[in-house]
Motif scaffolding. Structure first.
Motif, PDB file in Angstrom:
ATOM      1  N   GLY A 156       1.013  -1.104   0.058  1.00  0.00           N
ATOM      2  CA  GLY A 156       0.075  -0.322  -0.104  1.00  0.00           C
ATOM      3  C   GLY A 156       0.992   0.918   0.152  1.00  0.00           C
ATOM      4  O   GLY A 156       1.944   0.789  -0.092  1.00  0.00           O
ATOM      5  N   VAL A 157       0.006   2.574   0.105  1.00  0.00           N
ATOM      6  CA  VAL A 157       1.061   3.606   0.278  1.00  0.00           C
ATOM      7  C   VAL A 157       1.345   3.674   1.193  1.00  0.00           C
ATOM      8  O   VAL A 157       2.946   4.311   0.925  1.00  0.00           O
ATOM      9  CB  VAL A 157      -0.516   5.189  -0.316  1.00  0.00           C
ATOM     10  N   ALA A 158       1.525   3.783   2.550  1.00  0.00           N
ATOM     11  CA  ALA A 158       2.074   3.721   3.905  1.00  0.00           C
ATOM     12  C   ALA A 158       3.821   3.079   2.967  1.00  0.00           C
ATOM     13  O   ALA A 158       4.646   3.474   3.760  1.00  0.00           O
ATOM     14  CB  ALA A 158       0.975   3.497   4.646  1.00  0.00           C
ATOM     15  N   ASN A 159       3.252   2.093   2.344  1.00  0.00           N
ATOM     16  CA  ASN A 159       4.741   0.364   2.911  1.00  0.00           C
ATOM     17  C   ASN A 159       5.493   1.605   1.944  1.00  0.00           C
ATOM     18  O   ASN A 159       6.887   1.106   1.778  1.00  0.00           O
ATOM     19  CB  ASN A 159       3.878  -0.250   2.166  1.00  0.00           C
ATOM     20  N   ARG A 160       5.065   2.018   1.022  1.00  0.00           N
ATOM     21  CA  ARG A 160       5.691   2.441  -0.395  1.00  0.00           C
ATOM     22  C   ARG A 160       6.592   4.465   0.258  1.00  0.00           C
ATOM     23  O   ARG A 160       7.693   4.068  -0.579  1.00  0.00           O
ATOM     24  CB  ARG A 160       4.750   3.356  -2.064  1.00  0.00           C
ATOM     25  N   ILE A 161       5.765   4.339   0.747  1.00  0.00           N
ATOM     26  CA  ILE A 161       6.097   6.041   1.607  1.00  0.00           C
ATOM     27  C   ILE A 161       7.622   5.630   2.309  1.00  0.00           C
ATOM     28  O   ILE A 161       8.725   6.268   1.869  1.00  0.00           O
ATOM     29  CB  ILE A 161       5.416   6.726   2.297  1.00  0.00           C
ATOM     30  N   VAL A 162       7.523   4.141   3.671  1.00  0.00           N
ATOM     31  CA  VAL A 162       8.474   3.892   3.757  1.00  0.00           C
ATOM     32  C   VAL A 162      10.035   2.859   3.542  1.00  0.00           C
ATOM     33  O   VAL A 162      10.689   3.383   3.963  1.00  0.00           O
ATOM     34  CB  VAL A 162       8.241   2.566   5.315  1.00  0.00           C
ATOM     35  N   ARG A 163       9.696   2.312   2.308  1.00  0.00           N
ATOM     36  CA  ARG A 163      10.597   2.057   1.455  1.00  0.00           C
ATOM     37  C   ARG A 163      10.660   2.243   0.569  1.00  0.00           C
ATOM     38  O   ARG A 163      12.885   2.154   0.516  1.00  0.00           O
ATOM     39  CB  ARG A 163      10.109   0.513   0.643  1.00  0.00           C
ATOM     40  N   VAL A 164      11.428   3.608  -0.234  1.00  0.00           N
ATOM     41  CA  VAL A 164      11.298   4.629  -0.700  1.00  0.00           C
ATOM     42  C   VAL A 164      12.265   5.801  -0.169  1.00  0.00           C
ATOM     43  O   VAL A 164      12.656   6.539  -0.395  1.00  0.00           O
ATOM     44  CB  VAL A 164      10.747   5.129  -1.809  1.00  0.00           C
TER      45      VAL A 164
END
Length: 202
Positions: free
Chosen positions: A1-9
Motif C-alpha cells: 500500500g501507500v504507507a509501505n511505499r513511503i517507507v520503502r523509498v
C-alpha cells in the motif's frame, strides 16, 4: 500500500500510516489505519485501528483533521505504534467537498535524525544540536540530554550568562544569528537558524 511505499523509498522515514476518518468505510464508527514501519530486519505492517491504541485520539491525527492543514507533532514515545521516540509529520487528505477523509503520516525517529545531523561535516571540535520551541534538546551528541534537559539548563560553565540566555531565547523564538560565548574559559561560536514549519532551531 501507500504507507509501505513511503517507507520503502525514504530510508530516513521510520514509519508511515494511512488513517481514515471514523465511519468513512460506511459503517458508523468503523476504523481503518494501516501502518508500515522499518527496522533492522526490514519493513513490517500492522493496524493502528485497535482498541489499545485508538489512533483517533492521537495528536498526529486530531490536529490535521481539526485544523485541515499539515502539522508536525511534538516529540513523543509512540507506544503501540512505532514504539520509539519520534516526531510525526501529518498531511490531511480531502474529498471533493473539502472534507478531511484521511490523514497520511511520516514518522521520523529522533535517533535517525541524530545520526543524520551527526554525519554532517563540521570544523574540528564543532558539533550540531536541535531544540524544540521550549528549548528541549531533540538532537545532541550527548544523548543523555535528549528530551531530558533544555538549552536553558546549560549555564554552569558559561561566563556571560546574559548573552547565553539571550541566544537561547532567540533560538526558541525562531530567529537566526551568531554569537561568541565564553564557555569553560574558551571562546565558542554558536550559529543558529530555525527549522522551517517545525518550530525547532538547529
Amino acid at each position: 500500500g501507500v504507507a509501505n511505499r513511503i517507507v520503502r523509498v525514504n530510508p530516513v522515514i521510520s514509519g508511515s500510516s494511512i488513517a481514515l476518518i471514523p465511519g468513512y468505510l460506511g459503517k458508523r464508527d468503523s476504523l481503518f489505519a494501516a501502518y508500515a514501519y522499518q527496522d533492522s530486519t526490514g519493513i513490517h505492517r500492522k493496524s493502528l485501528a485497535v482498541e489499545s491504541y485508538d489512533y483517533t485520539k492521537h495528536e498526529w491525527f486530531t490536529v490535521p483533521v481539526q485544523e485541515k492543514c499539515d502539522s508536525w507533532s511534538e516529540p513523543y514515545y509512540d507506544d503501540g505504534g512505532g514504539d520509539m521516540v519520534m516526531v510525526t509529520y501529518s498531511h490531511p487528505i480531502f474529498d471533493k467537498d473539502s472534507n478531511v477523509v484521511a490523514v497520511v503520516t511520516a514518522d521520523l525517529s529522533l535517533d535517525n535524525l541524530s545520526m543524520l545531523i551527526a554525519n554532517i561535516e563540521y570544523y574540528d571540535k564543532a558539533y550540531s544540536f536541535a531544540i524544540s520551541q521550549d528549548g528541549t534538546y531533540l538532537v545532541h551528541p550527548d544523548t543523555t540530554l535528549i528530551l531530558k534537559k533544555t538549552i536553558f539548563d546549560d549555564i554552569e560553565d558559561v561566563e556571560d550568562t546574559a548573552l547565553y540566555l539571550a541566544t537561547a531565547k532567540e533560538m526558541t523564538e525562531g530567529k537566526r544569528g551568531m554569537n561568541e560565548i565564553d564557555m569553560d574559559g574558551e571562546d565558542h561560536y554558536i550559529f543558529y537558524a530555525p527549522v522551517k514549519r517545525m518550530d525547532w532551531s538547529i
